[in-house]
Design a protein around this motif. Structure first.
Motif, PDB file in Angstrom:
ATOM      1  N   UNK A  33      44.121  41.667  38.260  1.00 41.25           N
ATOM      2  CA  UNK A  33      44.626  42.461  37.136  1.00 41.25           C
ATOM      3  C   UNK A  33      43.529  42.628  36.088  1.00 41.25           C
ATOM      4  N   UNK A  34      43.693  43.632  35.243  1.00 42.06           N
ATOM      5  CA  UNK A  34      42.714  43.937  34.205  1.00 42.06           C
ATOM      6  C   UNK A  34      43.479  44.279  32.933  1.00 42.06           C
ATOM      7  N   UNK A  35      43.559  43.342  32.000  1.00 42.12           N
ATOM      8  CA  UNK A  35      44.382  43.495  30.798  1.00 42.12           C
ATOM      9  C   UNK A  35      43.517  43.273  29.563  1.00 42.12           C
ATOM     10  N   UNK A  36      43.534  44.246  28.651  1.00 40.71           N
ATOM     11  CA  UNK A  36      42.713  44.132  27.433  1.00 40.71           C
ATOM     12  C   UNK A  36      41.248  43.827  27.758  1.00 40.71           C
ATOM     13  N   UNK A  37      40.738  44.474  28.792  1.00 42.60           N
ATOM     14  CA  UNK A  37      39.352  44.291  29.230  1.00 42.60           C
ATOM     15  C   UNK A  37      39.071  42.887  29.759  1.00 42.60           C
ATOM     16  N   UNK A  38      40.129  42.162  30.110  1.00 47.73           N
ATOM     17  CA  UNK A  38      40.005  40.818  30.672  1.00 47.73           C
ATOM     18  C   UNK A  38      40.402  40.856  32.138  1.00 47.73           C
ATOM     19  N   UNK A  39      39.562  40.323  33.004  1.00 45.92           N
ATOM     20  CA  UNK A  39      39.924  40.199  34.412  1.00 45.92           C
ATOM     21  C   UNK A  39      40.830  38.978  34.581  1.00 45.92           C
ATOM     22  N   UNK A  40      42.001  39.206  35.163  1.00 41.48           N
ATOM     23  CA  UNK A  40      42.982  38.142  35.408  1.00 41.48           C
ATOM     24  C   UNK A  40      43.169  38.034  36.921  1.00 41.48           C
ATOM     25  N   UNK A  41      42.911  36.864  37.523  1.00 41.85           N
ATOM     26  CA  UNK A  41      42.887  36.754  38.984  1.00 41.85           C
ATOM     27  C   UNK A  41      44.196  37.041  39.704  1.00 41.85           C
ATOM     28  N   UNK A  42      45.337  36.763  39.068  1.00 38.12           N
ATOM     29  CA  UNK A  42      46.615  36.961  39.760  1.00 38.12           C
ATOM     30  C   UNK A  42      47.737  37.140  38.752  1.00 38.12           C
ATOM     31  N   UNK A  43      48.881  37.570  39.246  1.00 33.74           N
ATOM     32  CA  UNK A  43      50.044  37.722  38.374  1.00 33.74           C
ATOM     33  C   UNK A  43      50.519  36.374  37.847  1.00 33.74           C
ATOM     34  N   UNK A  44      50.327  35.302  38.607  1.00 33.29           N
ATOM     35  CA  UNK A  44      50.703  33.966  38.131  1.00 33.29           C
ATOM     36  C   UNK A  44      49.833  33.561  36.947  1.00 33.29           C
ATOM     37  N   UNK A  45      48.533  33.826  37.021  1.00 35.88           N
ATOM     38  CA  UNK A  45      47.644  33.553  35.897  1.00 35.88           C
ATOM     39  C   UNK A  45      48.146  34.257  34.632  1.00 35.88           C
ATOM     40  N   UNK A  46      48.503  35.537  34.780  1.00 39.33           N
ATOM     41  CA  UNK A  46      48.928  36.320  33.621  1.00 39.33           C
ATOM     42  C   UNK A  46      50.246  35.812  33.063  1.00 39.33           C
ATOM     43  N   UNK A  47      51.214  35.567  33.935  1.00 40.53           N
ATOM     44  CA  UNK A  47      52.516  35.072  33.481  1.00 40.53           C
ATOM     45  C   UNK A  47      52.364  33.755  32.732  1.00 40.53           C
ATOM     46  N   UNK A  48      51.612  32.825  33.287  1.00 40.25           N
ATOM     47  CA  UNK A  48      51.449  31.529  32.635  1.00 40.25           C
ATOM     48  C   UNK A  48      50.715  31.660  31.299  1.00 40.25           C
ATOM     49  N   UNK A  49      49.736  32.544  31.227  1.00 41.74           N
ATOM     50  CA  UNK A  49      48.996  32.732  29.977  1.00 41.74           C
ATOM     51  C   UNK A  49      49.897  33.255  28.864  1.00 41.74           C
ATOM     52  N   UNK A  50      50.929  34.024  29.230  1.00 41.56           N
ATOM     53  CA  UNK A  50      51.816  34.605  28.224  1.00 41.56           C
ATOM     54  C   UNK A  50      52.708  33.562  27.548  1.00 41.56           C
ATOM     55  N   UNK A  51      52.751  32.361  28.092  1.00 36.35           N
ATOM     56  CA  UNK A  51      53.488  31.272  27.447  1.00 36.35           C
ATOM     57  C   UNK A  51      52.852  30.872  26.120  1.00 36.35           C
ATOM     58  N   UNK A  52      51.554  31.114  25.985  1.00 36.57           N
ATOM     59  CA  UNK A  52      50.780  30.499  24.899  1.00 36.57           C
ATOM     60  C   UNK A  52      50.024  31.534  24.069  1.00 36.57           C
ATOM     61  N   UNK A  53      50.711  32.526  23.501  1.00 40.64           N
ATOM     62  CA  UNK A  53      50.011  33.610  22.815  1.00 40.64           C
ATOM     63  C   UNK A  53      49.246  33.168  21.576  1.00 40.64           C
TER      64      UNK A  53
END
Length: 205
Positions: A33-53
């Motif tokens: 994934x590519x979000x806000x110019x950040x490469x995110x390796x998987x949907x699990x990485x992204x979901x878990x990161x959203x816990x801690x904004x």
């Protein structure tokens, strides 16, 4: 969401990423994934990161992990103390958003997997998690199966209707942030693909 009961022979179930329908799992690699110019390796990485904004250092630690299992392990280390207070109320919305981003940015591969499930119920097989998945009980699979139901929703909305998704709007929730920046509209993988090609060109130079 209420608990459901499924007949194993009548559903498409997934458990390991190496199985035929392993691409349905958030743990699957090959769906970057590519979000806000950040490469995110998987949907699990992204979901878990959203816990801690409000904790970009934790987000960075999660996203920096080489695989989804390690990303989840890092998240578990911090979740009791640092998870956003409204997480239980919004986590289904966050997961739906994450899955839409995965589909928009990996249309060819992910839509193919979803299409191959046809009209069958999709179930994440889990012996432990009866919220996101369903567990074996007396020959049946029982659980809320939230992930499977969100995948079926995605299939109906975009695959069965032949409505390709190009861009995903950010959620309308407070502090929807990645590395201290509000998350912007996320569009298809063209920009991500261009970035990957630049990396390849650099390595070959």
């Amino acid at each position: 969401m209420e608990k459901r009961i499924y007949e194993p022979k009548e559903v498409i179930s997934f458990r390991k990423t190496t199985e035929a329908f392993g691409g349905l799992s958030n743990m699957a690699s090959g769906f970057g994934l590519f979000v806000n110019d950040i490469i995110v390796p998987s949907s699990e990485h992204l979901y878990q990161a959203m816990r801690f904004p409000l904790f970009p250092d934790i987000q960075h630690e999660i996203i920096s992990q080489e695989n989804a299992m390690l990303a989840k392990k890092v998240s578990n280390k911090y979740k009791d103390k640092y998870t956003r207070p409204d997480w239980e109320a919004i986590k289904m919305k966050v997961m739906r958003w994450v899955l839409e981003v995965k589909l928009a940015q990996n249309w060819d591969n992910f839509s193919k997997v979803l299409r191959e499930t046809e009209d069958k119920a999709i179930v994440e097989y889990s012996k432990e998690d009866k919220i996101w998945g369903a567990s074996p009980v007396n020959g049946k699979l029982e659980g809320v199966n939230a992930l499977g139901r969100l995948l079926m929703e995605l299939r109906q909305k975009y695959i069965h209707s032949s409505h390709k998704i190009y861009c995903v709007e950010p959620l309308n929730v407070s502090a929807f942030l990645l590395y201290n920046r509000p998350i912007e509209v996320v569009c298809d993988s063209d920009k991500f693909a261009d970035f990957e090609q630049l990396e390849v060109d650099f390595e070959l130079a």
